[in-house]
Design a protein around this motif. Structure first.
Motif, PDB file in Angstrom:
ATOM      1  N   GLN A  69      16.339  93.595  26.983  1.00 49.64           N
ATOM      2  CA  GLN A  69      16.997  94.489  26.037  1.00 49.64           C
ATOM      3  C   GLN A  69      18.398  93.993  25.699  1.00 49.64           C
ATOM      4  O   GLN A  69      19.093  93.431  26.532  1.00 49.64           O
ATOM      5  N   ARG A  70      18.779  94.215  24.452  1.00 47.67           N
ATOM      6  CA  ARG A  70      20.137  93.860  24.025  1.00 47.67           C
ATOM      7  C   ARG A  70      21.109  94.894  24.589  1.00 47.67           C
ATOM      8  O   ARG A  70      20.935  96.099  24.403  1.00 47.67           O
ATOM      9  N   ILE A  71      22.147  94.400  25.273  1.00 51.93           N
ATOM     10  CA  ILE A  71      23.148  95.277  25.880  1.00 51.93           C
ATOM     11  C   ILE A  71      24.529  94.901  25.349  1.00 51.93           C
ATOM     12  O   ILE A  71      24.922  93.737  25.375  1.00 51.93           O
ATOM     13  N   THR A  72      25.256  95.911  24.862  1.00 53.05           N
ATOM     14  CA  THR A  72      26.617  95.702  24.368  1.00 53.05           C
ATOM     15  C   THR A  72      27.545  96.720  25.027  1.00 53.05           C
ATOM     16  O   THR A  72      27.115  97.539  25.838  1.00 53.05           O
ATOM     17  N   ASN A  73      28.807  96.678  24.623  1.00 56.11           N
ATOM     18  CA  ASN A  73      29.747  97.687  25.119  1.00 56.11           C
ATOM     19  C   ASN A  73      29.264  99.092  24.793  1.00 56.11           C
ATOM     20  O   ASN A  73      29.446 100.021  25.583  1.00 56.11           O
ATOM     21  N   ALA A  74      28.631  99.233  23.642  1.00 53.38           N
ATOM     22  CA  ALA A  74      28.150 100.543  23.213  1.00 53.38           C
ATOM     23  C   ALA A  74      27.103 101.108  24.166  1.00 53.38           C
ATOM     24  O   ALA A  74      26.933 102.324  24.259  1.00 53.38           O
ATOM     25  N   SER A  75      26.411 100.223  24.878  1.00 57.12           N
ATOM     26  CA  SER A  75      25.405 100.676  25.843  1.00 57.12           C
ATOM     27  C   SER A  75      26.053 101.456  26.991  1.00 57.12           C
ATOM     28  O   SER A  75      25.388 102.248  27.654  1.00 57.12           O
TER      29      SER A  75
END
Length: 227
Positions: A69-75
């Motif tokens: 899964q794509r994980i960013t700060n928003a996650s």
């Protein structure tokens, strides 16, 4: 006139005795004779939790976790989380860091507002599948613990320039890589937070290899969770 003065002084002494002598006797009996209201106020102040320092905004990242899964700060938006840099084949400090991070996970397990971000510095080996197996081996249970991989130069930039946490390659080292054993604490607003040392200076990051450092970050996670 002198007689009246003596009577006035006697009256003042009498009032003082009636008002204050019982209090003095009580303090002697309770061993609190040295604790005045001013001292009590100072003592209570020392027991209050010190406000943590805001170091600055945590760098943004965009990576892939062990589940693909794509994980960013928003996650991690609205969550308190801890960041570390590691690699799965590390033979030295990573196993200690992993164990301590598991301890942190277990303290806050089930809290939806807490997470962990573990970023590999050996993405050529640490694919999502490898990180998945590594997570299972370690005992990762939290759905908010993401072990992440991506482009190596991008990850090294996040570590060295973003967090200012050293990572690098060293062919002379046992596994070919070097990195710090420090943990970064990020608050719900995406800021790096820390406590101060005994000299009043921000510690910036927490020692992930030392029990005192782990104890300190657990205490401070609780503080920022309640903010």
């Amino acid at each position: 006139m002198k007689q009246k003065s003596y009577i006035g002084i006697f009256f003042i002494i009498l009032v003082f005795g009636i008002l204050f002598i019982p209090k003095i006797i009580n303090r002697i009996q309770t061993n609190s004779v040295v604790q005045g209201d001013r001292i009590d106020a100072i003592s209570n102040h020392k027991n209050q939790t010190t406000k943590l320092v805001v170091v600055g905004a945590a760098p943004k990242f965009d990576l892939t976790d062990q589940n693909g899964q794509r994980i960013t700060n928003a996650s991690y938006s609205g969550k308190v989380f801890v960041v570390e840099f590691f690699f799965s084949t590390c033979p030295s400090i990573c196993p200690i860091m992993n164990k301590n991070m598991i301890d942190i996970q277990n303290v806050f397990f089930g809290n939806p507002n807490f997470g962990i971000a573990s970023i590999t510095i050996d993405p050529e080996h640490d694919s999502a599948a490898v990180l998945k197996a590594h997570a299972i081996h370690l005992g990762v249970k939290s759905s908010n613990w993401h072990m992440m991989t991506g482009d190596k130069d991008y990850i090294y930039s996040i570590a060295n320039k973003g967090f200012n946490l050293y990572v690098g390659e060293n062919k002379k080292s046992q596994a070919g890589f070097e990195h710090s054993g420090l943990f970064a604490l990020i608050d719900k607003k995406g800021n790096i937070r820390c406590r101060k040392d005994n000299f009043g200076n921000p510690i910036l990051y927490y020692d992930g290899l030392d029990k005192k450092g782990v104890k300190a970050i657990i205490e401070d996670i609780k503080i920022v969770l309640n903010e």
